[in-house]
Design a protein around this motif. Structure first.
Motif, PDB file in Angstrom:
ATOM      1  N   ILE A  28       0.844  -1.198   0.000  1.00 14.89           N
ATOM      2  CA  ILE A  28       0.000   0.000   0.000  1.00 14.89           C
ATOM      3  C   ILE A  28       0.877   1.245   0.000  1.00 14.89           C
ATOM      4  CG2 ILE A  28      -1.649   1.333   1.353  1.00 14.89           C
ATOM      5  CD1 ILE A  28      -2.757  -1.376   2.355  1.00 14.89           C
ATOM      6  N   SER A  36       2.395   2.132  -3.312  1.00 16.73           N
ATOM      7  CA  SER A  36       1.449   2.619  -4.308  1.00 16.73           C
ATOM      8  C   SER A  36       0.918   3.996  -3.943  1.00 16.73           C
ATOM      9  CB  SER A  36       0.296   1.628  -4.499  1.00 16.73           C
ATOM     10  OG  SER A  36      -0.390   1.445  -3.296  1.00 16.73           O
ATOM     11  N   VAL A  37       0.885   4.314  -2.655  1.00 20.28           N
ATOM     12  CA  VAL A  37       0.425   5.649  -2.264  1.00 20.28           C
ATOM     13  C   VAL A  37       1.520   6.678  -2.523  1.00 20.28           C
ATOM     14  CG1 VAL A  37      -0.274   7.089  -0.313  1.00 20.28           C
ATOM     15  CG2 VAL A  37      -1.200   4.788  -0.552  1.00 20.28           C
ATOM     16  N   LYS A  83       4.029   6.397  -4.623  1.00 19.77           N
ATOM     17  CA  LYS A  83       4.282   6.490  -6.058  1.00 19.77           C
ATOM     18  C   LYS A  83       5.712   6.856  -6.405  1.00 19.77           C
ATOM     19  CE  LYS A  83      -0.293   7.330  -7.939  1.00 19.77           C
ATOM     20  NZ  LYS A  83      -1.143   7.227  -6.781  1.00 19.77           N
ATOM     21  N   PHE A 142      -7.979  -0.301  -2.334  1.00 16.27           N
ATOM     22  CA  PHE A 142      -6.652   0.249  -2.610  1.00 16.27           C
ATOM     23  C   PHE A 142      -6.336   0.260  -4.098  1.00 16.27           C
ATOM     24  CE2 PHE A 142      -6.393  -0.745   1.872  1.00 16.27           C
ATOM     25  CZ  PHE A 142      -5.842   0.424   2.344  1.00 16.27           C
ATOM     26  N   PHE A 156      -5.495   3.869  -5.177  1.00 18.82           N
ATOM     27  CA  PHE A 156      -4.051   4.095  -5.317  1.00 18.82           C
ATOM     28  C   PHE A 156      -3.421   3.202  -6.375  1.00 18.82           C
ATOM     29  CE2 PHE A 156      -5.214   4.735  -0.819  1.00 18.82           C
ATOM     30  CZ  PHE A 156      -5.065   6.110  -0.792  1.00 18.82           C
ATOM     31  N   THR A 209      -3.008   0.082  -6.300  1.00 19.69           N
ATOM     32  CA  THR A 209      -2.151  -0.920  -5.658  1.00 19.69           C
ATOM     33  C   THR A 209      -2.266  -2.241  -6.420  1.00 19.69           C
ATOM     34  OG1 THR A 209      -2.734   0.149  -3.591  1.00 19.69           O
ATOM     35  CG2 THR A 209      -1.622  -1.969  -3.426  1.00 19.69           C
ATOM     36  N   PHE A 220      -1.575  -8.168  -3.670  1.00 16.47           N
ATOM     37  CA  PHE A 220      -2.390  -7.848  -2.494  1.00 16.47           C
ATOM     38  C   PHE A 220      -3.309  -9.015  -2.143  1.00 16.47           C
ATOM     39  CE2 PHE A 220      -3.982  -3.815  -0.311  1.00 16.47           C
ATOM     40  CZ  PHE A 220      -4.611  -4.511   0.702  1.00 16.47           C
TER      41      PHE A 220
END
Lengths: 328, 368, 512
Positions: A303, A306-307, A309, B149, B153, B155, B160
């Protein structure tokens, strides 16, 4: 926790971490070429059983006291078998351009089946219950540096492992070096990021993908070998390897596709795997929650990257996609 | 490098196929299955020197040899199909959900929890709806976490959902320590063995019939949902091109969340069918890898629910048959995994010939 | 240039097909040593495909390639490098997360240690020799388009290429950057390199090249020395016959202000400004043209109006002719815009990637706009089917039936389906981006006529185009943008190509 206990915890964490490190390094090399090989758990399992098979034949028909051969034969068997497994994956996904997720999952099923079949059959032949024991071979794999025990706590904590443990760390460091500092590494990363570009730059994409996947598979297979020969001491029991293959894939993400970070990550995951044993009076229920931690932190890392970036920390851009030059 | 080595023309050149007539596609797949069967029989003969004919008799015997085996065959097909149906909307949307295993386990855990905690206090007719709702809800939550997510985002959902499987496994392991019966056995045992509270009813005295009926109905519903409903249409558009979806005003995030909620919920339902309709117990192995196999079922059927009935049947057929071979000839039961593995490799490989064309050099010259 | 020397490249009867589509047919072409050759042709005339075969991206289905007088088989870009051919593609082939230097040395097989420092020295030498400016340590994702292009060219030179192919290199450059590029190209020519430049801009052809080869519909139609020709002759070669655009243009009537754009500002994902202070008014019953070189903010502008871009500031006001109310569309989603009752249609530039879904059939594509109608949870395919059949019939779409995936239709037919769908809802505002790109003359006229019909029925049409002749003949007013800024709004009836061309390349104000 006193020092001695803590030192033993570190030692155990490293021992648990080594198979994971092999798997993670192998998968990192594979993923750097853009192949998401979910067959790694199956490959590691086969890597273990093929070593057992080789060891069994050598112990039965060869010279049991020749330590060099006792180590060499299982290692070669393990390397060849796991590379062959990875080759199946490569052929299907690279040449036949099959879906990588599907192929990887079938490979894991197949590998688990093959391993358990051989293991089960071998124990039936040996009439040894549910396990196969190769104590002589195991003992050779467990041989440590002769002076390790004389170096006190430090020696006991960091130098008391069989050679495969050090090999795992060496392979991880060498892989990191190759990826960062050599042409081969640069080209490999390019293949995983953008195969069309790599192709246009004159890199043989197919060859790189095959090589990375097969070498990665062979390395991962050594993790299975380490587990049965050193960790368990030469005893195979079906399913004993557990979910370590999946943990290895988790480490790949957790360590952001960097093999040198993988060393730390593996030890950390190894520690998380056993930390419940070092906490006094921990009820069994909480143990299970502790075992969840490696997966939870991996999800957290996934997470976070990906947040945030940050471009350098992303998975290889073409991960999971097969490449066909004339795609329009 | 002033002088260049002459490059000769390669023997084979690949090109993408436009379309292939349906019958040819089916033929290619049949050839794939047959080659897989041939190779696996070769494997069996090599390791056992049995007569292949005998082996294949056992294969059919294992599936159709007795009424109980036939029921088992269809029951297993139904469960696998149910999970395959569950993952299909997500896959159509190109959301690579490989977390069905975990979503099924969560549904199973919710079902077991209801059976254990409410089993003796509540009327059966109230208990079952509560179980259904909680299993759907548990699976849904497990599917929506990665979807959230992904939607916000981007993800990576493959990794995941994969990790979520093992979190679910550990949650179940955790629960088992509370539910174990008898104490110390590390297993739950048959839940409500005496009262049968929360067990799905046996229709016409057949235990698995209700599972099969539910899944057949679900297949029909899913077929219609994907092909004729507005939601199904939106799923296709998002899967084919997110850009187009945005352009015509589809709320892509909402569709991702909604579809994964559905996908997860149906996985949860499969968990219910497993616990309440089949085993009446729970373990970390309740899903038993079906969450992964289901992906194959769905993918091989090109996400068409009707074809999935066939693909799920085929996979279960080979699994059960191979297990019977193993029993009959005293081989290890893992033989089944090897054989299904080999056959699946061939089916996966044959897809290549559906999408690509090989142009051989000689043929090419003649055409020119 | 003596004719006795062996040409650097010679193509004989090259053919290339993609399925049923003919990309190149019987193409003959020579590239002499040390010349700059322009390959001229309209969009879709097969220029890029042809060059891709020399660069090893595609392989010809028929025909022979000679390099230095010897038959050559180029099966991969690596083979092309071995023949000292390097191509700079329109879509740059660079690895985003690598630095410039890493990209340049990528894929080179060299003996000895991989020493990036030593490589950087060599890169700097090349840069100094030809006058490039790049920072070898800068990551590609931090670079501007022109910097990326420079990296591409250096990459090719670094590999010792003697033949450079540039695919529409100026399409993404500002005028100053183009001037720089041309200077570098001349320096390379001085150094004895052969350069092929693909373009459809005549002024550039005249300025930079020694010789021009023209392609039309995948076939070579001849080559001429630049000094012996003029733009008119080249145009004639390119389009086949002299173009007299016969587009009927009715006088706008009952004009009302339909869409008022005020001080629009927008940044792209990388944070650079793509639209600054754009203000204009589109009126009903007229065609409002937008001209500019590619990538000047046209796409972002249309997408902002359609609710697909986040705006920094500004207003988008829509005057509803039915209710008489004014609505602000700023930062509304496409859904919210629809719910306001705004009848806005949009034919985007990327037809199969945005306007349509390639794998769906015509009916399902026609349904994209209307599928939400009604309260039922299920689709009604009956009306879309009727509409699809009407579009196929009225616009003469060539297709086996309405159930054919649009991906399998030709470019012109794809566009007819898209435009047909967008005008079916009787829009009050119709935005079209490059609606005739890649279309043949007949299909183009079908589109022009449709736009005119819409104009006469009172729609306000915003037309983004690239062909200035078409813009001048079809539109009522033309707004010119350059670098995201409006450089002028002219009356199409009283303007010239020269005036618009000047505005298109006028970079006023500060750089963002």
């Amino acid at each position: 926790m006193d020092i001695a206990k803590f030192a033993s915890f570190i030692t155990q964490a490293i021992i648990i971490g080594i198979p994971l490190l092999y798997g993670a390094t192998g998968e990192m090399i594979t993923e750097k070429s853009g192949n998401l090989n979910l067959g790694i758990p199956g490959i590691m399992y086969v890597g273990g059983i093929s070593g057992v098979l080789g060891g069994y034949f050598w112990e039965t028909y060869g010279d049991k006291t020749n330590g060099f051969m006792c180590i060499l034969i299982p290692m070669i068997c393990s390397l060849v078998a796991s590379a062959a497994m990875a080759f199946i994956y490569s052929f299907l996904t690279i040449t036949l351009r099959a879906n990588q997720n599907v192929t990887g999952l079938v490979l894991t099923t197949f590998g688990m089946g093959l391993g358990s079949f051989i293991g089960g059959s071998l124990s039936t032949i040996l009439d040894s219950g549910a396990t196969v024991s190769l104590n002589a071979t195991g003992a050779f794999f467990k041989t440590t540096l002769p002076f390790a025990s004389k170096l006190g706590l430090f020696g006991k904590t960091f130098l008391s492992f069989g050679f495969l443990a050090y090999l795992a760390i060496i392979i991880a460091i060498v892989s990191a070096f190759i990826l960062r500092k050599t042409r081969v590494g640069l080209n490999l990363k390019a293949v995983g990021e953008n195969p069309a570009t790599a192709d246009a730059a004159g890199i043989n994409v197919t060859r790189y993908k095959y090589a990375a996947t097969c070498i990665g598979g062979a390395i991962a297979g050594l993790g299975g070998l380490y587990y049965v020969m050193d960790f368990i001491g030469g005893t195979w029991s079906n399913g004993g390897f557990g979910d370590r293959g999946w943990l290895a894939i988790a480490i790949v993400i957790f360590c952001l596709w960097k093999p040198d970070l993988g060393i730390l990550g593996s030890v950390l995951f190894g520690g998380l795997y056993i930390v419940y044993m070092y906490i006094d009076d921990l009820p069994r229920a909480s143990q299970e929650i502790f075992k969840m931690l490696p997966y939870l932190v991996t999800i957290l890392v996934l997470i976070l990257i990906s947040v945030r970036k940050k471009r350098e920390n992303q998975p290889p851009a073409s991960l999971g996609v097969s490449y066909f030059r004339e795609e329009r | 490098m002033s002088h260049v080595a002459p490059h000769s023309e390669p023997l084979v050149r690949l090109s993408k196929r436009d379309v292939m007539p349906a019958w040819q596609g089916i033929l290619v797949r049949i050839i794939g299955v047959l080659l897989g069967v041939a190779l696996s029989s070769l494997f069996i003969v090599l390791v056992t020197d049995l007569n292949p004919a005998e082996v294949f008799t056992s294969l059919f015997d294992g599936c159709f040899g007795s009424p109980r085996r036939i029921w088992n065959l269809f029951q297993n097909t139904a469960i696998l199909l149910c999970i395959a149906l569950a993952v299909t909307p997500a896959y159509k949307m190109k959301f690579w959900n490989i977390g069905a295993e975990g979503q099924v386990l969560m549904g199973a855990a919710a079902t077991a929890a209801c059976m254990i905690y409410f089993g003796n206090g509540i009327n059966q007719w109230l208990l079952i709806p509560i179980m259904v709702i909680s299993s759907l809800f548990a699976g849904m939550v497990w599917g929506m976490i990665p979807a959230f997510f992904k939607a916000h985002f981007n993800t990576n959902e493959t990794l995941f959902t994969l990790m979520m499987n093992y979190v679910a496994t550990q949650i179940v392991a955790f629960l088992i320590t509370y539910w174990e019966n008898p104490k110390g056995s590390n297993s739950v045992g048959v839940i409500n063995a005496s009262t049968k509270a929360g067990w799905l009813p046996y229709l016409f005295d057949k235990q698995y019939l209700i599972n099969i009926i539910i899944v057949v109905a679900l297949t029909a519903v899913m077929y219609v949902y994907l092909k004729y409903s507005k939601h199904g249409y939106e799923i296709s558009v998002v899967g084919e091109s997110e850009n187009t979806a945005r352009y015509i005003g589809i709320n892509v995030k909402k569709v991702i969340l909604r579809t994964m909620a559905l996908s997860g919920a149906l996985c949860g339902l499969a968990g219910l069918l497993l616990v309440s309709g089949t085993t009446h117990t729970i373990s970390t192995n309740t899903a038993g890898g079906r969450g992964f196999t289901a992906i194959l079922v769905s993918w091989l059927a090109k996400f068409n629910p009707a074809v999935m009935m066939l693909t799920s049947f085929l996979i279960v057929f080979f699994e059960r048959g191979a297990a019977q071979i193993a029993t009959n000839f005293r081989m290890n039961e893992s033989l089944a995994d090897i054989i299904t593995g080999i056959i699946l490799f061939f089916i996966i490989g044959s897809e290549f010939f559906l999408n690509y064309k090989l142009n051989f050099r000689h043929k090419h010259k003649e055409e020119a | 240039m003596e004719k006795t020397t062996v040409p650097a490249i010679e193509l004989h009867g090259i053919c290339k097909y993609f399925g049923k589509i003919v990309a190149n047919k019987n193409v003959n072409l020579t590239v002499e040593k040390g010349e700059i050759l322009s390959i001229l042709g309209e969009n879709g005339s097969g220029k890029t495909t042809l060059m891709n075969m020399i660069a090893g991206i595609y392989q010809p289905d028929d025909g022979i390639i000679f390099i230095d007088g010897k038959e050559a088989f180029i099966h991969s870009p690596k083979d092309a490098f071995d023949y000292k051919i390097g191509m700079i593609h329109q879509h740059f082939k660079l690895i985003d997360v690598f630095s410039a230097a890493e990209n340049i040395v990528l894929g080179i097989k060299a003996k000895g240690k991989y020493d990036l420092k030593a490589e950087k020295v060599k890169i700097r030498e090349i840069c100094e020799k030809y006058g490039f400016i790049i920072d070898p340590d800068k990551k590609i994702y931090e670079m501007s388009v022109s910097e990326k292009q420079t990296v591409e060219i250096v990459k090719v030179l670094y590999r010792g290429a003697d033949i450079l192919i540039l695919d529409e290199p100026t399409a993404v450059l500002t005028p100053q950057e183009t001037v720089k590029l041309f200077t570098v190209m001349r320096a390379m020519k001085e150094d004895g390199k052969s350069i092929v430049i693909i373009t459809h801009k005549l002024n550039e052809v005249m300025e930079i090249s020694d010789r021009v080869a023209v392609l039309r519909k995948g076939e070579s139609v001849g080559s001429v020395l630049t000094k012996d020709t003029n733009p008119e002759e080249l145009t004639a070669l390119m389009v086949g016959k002299k173009v007299e655009l016969n587009i009927e243009r009715a006088e706008p009537k009952d004009c009302e202000d339909r869409l008022i754009i005020r001080d629009l500002n927008c940044r792209n994902r990388e944070g650079s400004k793509v639209i600054s202070n754009v203000t204009f008014t589109a009126r009903s019953g007229e065609i409002f043209g937008i001209a500019g070189i590619a990538g000047s903010g046209q796409r972002e502008l249309l997408e902002s109006i359609a609710g697909l871009q986040k705006l920094e500031s500004g207003e988008i006001l829509y005057n509803d002719p039915n209710s008489g109310k004014q609505e602000n569309l700023r930062n509304k989603t496409p859904m919210q815009i629809r719910h306001l009752g705004v009848r806005l249609s949009f034919v985007p530039e990327d037809r199969l990637g945005m306007g349509l879904v390639g794998n769906m059939d015509i009916i399902d594509n026609v349904m994209l706009r209307s599928y939400r109608k009604g309260h039922s949870a299920f689709l009604r395919r009956k009306e879309p089917k009727t509409l699809a059949e009407k579009i196929i019939h009225d616009l003469e779409v060539v297709t086996p039936d309405a159930k054919t995936p649009v991906r399998r239709l030709s470019g012109g037919n794809v566009q007819k389906v898209l435009v047909g769908r967008e005008i079916a809802s009787a829009p009050k505002v119709l935005m079209v981006a490059y609606p005739v790109r890649g279309l043949d003359i007949n299909s183009s006229y079908t589109i022009y006529n449709l736009l005119n019909e819409q104009k006469e029925s009172g729609a306000s049409i915003i037309f983004v185009g690239e062909d200035l002749d078409v813009l001048i003949a079809l539109c009522d007013r033309i707004m010119v943008i350059c670098g995201g800024k409006v450089t002028g709004i002219v009356d199409a009836r009283n303007t010239t190509k020269e005036e618009i061309g000047l505005l298109m390349t006028q970079t006023g104000g500060e750089e963002q």
